[in-house]
Design a protein around this motif. Structure first.
Motif, mmCIF file in Angstrom:
data_model
loop_
_atom_site.group_PDB
_atom_site.id
_atom_site.type_symbol
_atom_site.label_atom_id
_atom_site.label_comp_id
_atom_site.label_asym_id
_atom_site.label_seq_id
_atom_site.Cartn_x
_atom_site.Cartn_y
_atom_site.Cartn_z
ATOM 1 N N HIS A 74 0.824 -1.213 0.000
ATOM 2 C CA HIS A 74 0.000 0.000 0.000
ATOM 3 C C HIS A 74 0.859 1.266 0.000
ATOM 4 C CE1 HIS A 74 -3.749 -2.269 1.201
ATOM 5 N NE2 HIS A 74 -2.788 -3.142 1.475
ATOM 6 N N LEU A 75 2.176 1.100 -0.004
ATOM 7 C CA LEU A 75 3.068 2.261 0.054
ATOM 8 C C LEU A 75 3.043 3.011 -1.270
ATOM 9 C CD1 LEU A 75 5.104 3.690 1.934
ATOM 10 C CD2 LEU A 75 6.899 2.297 0.895
ATOM 11 N N TYR A 99 5.893 8.281 5.548
ATOM 12 C CA TYR A 99 5.404 7.407 4.487
ATOM 13 C C TYR A 99 4.064 7.934 3.992
ATOM 14 C CZ TYR A 99 8.677 3.833 6.301
ATOM 15 O OH TYR A 99 9.781 3.144 6.714
ATOM 16 N N GLU A 100 3.789 7.719 2.726
ATOM 17 C CA GLU A 100 2.461 7.964 2.187
ATOM 18 C C GLU A 100 1.897 6.645 1.676
ATOM 19 O OE1 GLU A 100 1.913 11.187 -0.484
ATOM 20 O OE2 GLU A 100 3.163 12.568 0.682
ATOM 21 N N PHE A 101 0.620 6.409 1.986
ATOM 22 C CA PHE A 101 -0.027 5.155 1.625
ATOM 23 C C PHE A 101 -1.236 5.428 0.732
ATOM 24 C CE2 PHE A 101 2.097 4.401 5.647
ATOM 25 C CZ PHE A 101 2.753 3.201 5.416
ATOM 26 N N ARG A 102 -1.386 4.570 -0.266
ATOM 27 C CA ARG A 102 -2.550 4.569 -1.150
ATOM 28 C C ARG A 102 -2.750 3.126 -1.563
ATOM 29 N NH1 ARG A 102 -2.197 8.307 -6.359
ATOM 30 N NH2 ARG A 102 -1.915 9.876 -4.702
ATOM 31 N N LEU A 139 -7.872 4.252 0.588
ATOM 32 C CA LEU A 139 -7.353 3.141 1.380
ATOM 33 C C LEU A 139 -8.418 2.061 1.522
ATOM 34 C CD1 LEU A 139 -5.557 4.988 4.335
ATOM 35 C CD2 LEU A 139 -4.537 4.075 2.251
ATOM 36 N N ALA A 140 -7.994 0.901 1.983
ATOM 37 C CA ALA A 140 -8.941 -0.175 2.234
ATOM 38 C C ALA A 140 -9.908 0.221 3.342
ATOM 39 C CB ALA A 140 -8.199 -1.454 2.606
ATOM 40 N N ARG A 141 -11.148 -0.229 3.216
ATOM 41 C CA ARG A 141 -12.162 0.077 4.215
ATOM 42 C C ARG A 141 -12.001 -0.850 5.420
ATOM 43 N NH1 ARG A 141 -16.621 -2.459 5.577
ATOM 44 N NH2 ARG A 141 -16.369 -3.917 3.828
ATOM 45 N N ALA A 142 -12.214 -0.310 6.608
ATOM 46 C CA ALA A 142 -12.252 -1.141 7.809
ATOM 47 C C ALA A 142 -13.579 -1.883 7.863
ATOM 48 C CB ALA A 142 -12.077 -0.284 9.062
ATOM 49 N N SER A 143 -13.556 -3.118 8.315
ATOM 50 C CA SER A 143 -14.807 -3.856 8.466
ATOM 51 C C SER A 143 -15.583 -3.298 9.658
ATOM 52 C CB SER A 143 -14.526 -5.345 8.660
ATOM 53 O OG SER A 143 -13.788 -5.555 9.845
#
Length: 498
Positions: A152-153, A201-204, A216-220
């Motif tokens: 995800h970086l 860091y940057e995440f996508r 980003l990915a959704r939290a459940s």
């Protein structure tokens, strides 16, 4: 008592020095002439520039959870402690988030969820710093669903030193090519303390995992969580071997990406008998499987028809509560302790003879206060990528293991090191005492570094330490090292060589 000259500089006379002089592993002391506690990336550059100009040996530290003596030895003149670089915010350009290298896993995970209902596959130990976690690849309870943290970086901001001893901040992005592309790639599992000082860091998230404008990915919404205790008194050797074999076999059957079973993650703490019990920690995404059938069937399958008895506790919890329930915080017997650890990636189930070796060592006369092997779920989304896509090359394993022991008294160092080495080297006796890249194993995890792998007395295989960690990716890491740290300013016992 003399107070520090600056709130950002801590010397031996400062009352904070004692706390800063110890990282997570108290076998090793970190005793520089001074610590700097930068608040901004520009502070890092200023401290690093002066240190380099003065010819001072320098190192940096994020959460302080490196198991080896990479920060304190050789003795440094200056240690940059990055814990003040802990902000979490939106990326300046496009979707994604920027996280300071000094933020802990706990700080990052809470901010992501509470602000954006988002998540990343971060570690289970809440006090670990992002700077170290991500540098080594980073994995945790969401990795079977979401992959490694570095998958995800999107960008890394790092202070580097060139041949003329000039220090500058560089941002390397996922779509960069050439030298900048190599710098980015080196930070996708190349380990910490090798190329410069990471400040942020940057995440996508990858497109197939990203949800919503944050990218980003959704939290459940909910998690099924269970902690199952297995008393050693009800675990004979036959039952033990059966339970271990079934744990691995389940992961072999469910190692591919994009299956409902990827929503399950387990950590099996196979403790020494003097603890009284073994403990299995399991979580599963309740949005994927509302009834928790996958978790229930997995747990039941381990002990069916054996003497082993599992005592469960847990239930259905909201996502953030569930992740905290499953976390391994810094507390209890490991606090202030001396410790040693080893690791292995497993491509297939170990043999019954290997499990018998494990059973014998865990039932030996041993005074350890916290001695265990932890088997963790692996595979799933992690295994989608090719070994060379990131610097972290282990992309077809089904489980990962951590071999650990902790104690308090320095006079017991050799006893505990001997116990851990004896167990690990006999378990992997068929491959030279280490988990070589082969049919059943695939080397070691650089975030659990082990300097024994440098020693031919302990690594009797034909694979050198750097192959066990990086495999064929080591050549590209060395090239990045030559480009971005040509003076070898950043080095330690297992750093990437020029």
């Amino acid at each position: 008592m003399t107070l520090p000259m600056s709130p950002f500089t801590v010397g031996p006379e400062d009352p904070r020095y004692l706390e800063l002089s110890h990282s997570d592993n108290h076998r090793f002391a970190v005793e520089p002439a001074e610590f700097h506690l930068p608040r901004t990336p520009d502070d890092v550059v200023a401290s690093l520039r002066k240190a380099v100009a003065d010819g001072r040996a320098v190192a940096c530290r994020s959460g302080g959870h490196c198991g080896q003596d990479f920060v304190g030895s050789p003795r440094r003149d200056l240690v940059l402690d990055l814990h003040n670089l802990n902000t979490v915010g939106r990326s300046a350009e496009g979707p994604g988030v920027r996280i300071g290298a000094g933020a802990t896993v706990d700080q990052a995970q809470k901010a992501l969820f509470r602000r954006w209902n988002a998540s990343l596959p971060l570690g289970a130990c809440s006090a670990v710093g992002m700077g170290g976690l991500v540098a080594g690849g980073g994995y945790g309870p969401l990795s079977r669903q979401l992959g490694l943290a570095v998958d995800h970086l999107h960008a890394v901001e790092v202070a580097v030193v060139d041949e003329s001893r000039d220090v500058r901040l560089v941002t390397a992005r996922a779509d960069d090519t050439g030298d900048l592309g190599d710098l980015f790639w080196a930070h996708t599992g190349g380990g910490g303390g090798n190329f410069g000082v990471v400040t942020a860091y940057e995440f996508r998230s990858p497109e197939h995992l990203a949800a919503g404008p944050i990218g980003l990915a959704r939290a459940s919404s909910r998690l099924h969580v269970q902690k199952i205790v297995y008393p050693w008194a009800a675990m004979d050797e036959e039952s033990f071997v059966t339970v271990m074999r079934r744990f691995f076999a389940w992961h072999e059957r469910h190692g591919a990406p994009e299956t409902p079973e990827n929503s399950l993650f387990a950590s099996f703490f196979v403790n020494h008998r003097n603890s009284g019990f073994l403990q299995l920690m399991v979580q599963q995404d309740a949005d994927v499987d509302p009834e928790g059938k996958i978790l229930r069937d997995f747990v039941a399958s381990l002990t069916e028809g054996t003497r082993a008895v599992g005592i469960p506790r847990g239930g259905v919890m909201s996502w953030l509560t569930g992740t905290r329930y499953m976390s391994q915080a810094d507390c209890g017997d490991v606090m202030g302790a001396r410790s040693a650890s080893k690791s292995a990636y497993h491509r297939a189930t170990p043999t019954d003879d290997q499990f018998s070796v494990l059973h014998r060592h865990l039932n030996s006369d041993h005074p350890g206060q916290a001695s265990y092997v932890m088997f963790n779920s692996y595979g799933g989304e992690i295994n989608r990528r090719a070994p060379s896509d990131t610097a972290a090359p282990q992309r077809d394993s089904v489980a990962k293991s951590s071999w650990f022991t902790a104690w308090q008294d320095a006079s017991m160092d050799e006893l505990h090191l001997g116990w851990l080495r004896g167990l690990y080297e006999e378990f992997f006796a068929g491959t030279g005492g280490v988990p070589v890249t082969g049919d059943r194993t695939d080397g070691c995890y650089i975030n659990y570094p082990d300097t024994d792998l440098l020693d031919a007395a302990h690594n009797r295989s034909e694979q050198p330490w750097h192959h066990l960690y990086y495999k064929d990716n080591y050549a590209r890491l060395r090239s990045a090292k030559r480009t971005w740290d040509p003076l070898n300013v950043f080095h330690h016992a297992m750093s990437v060589e020029l």
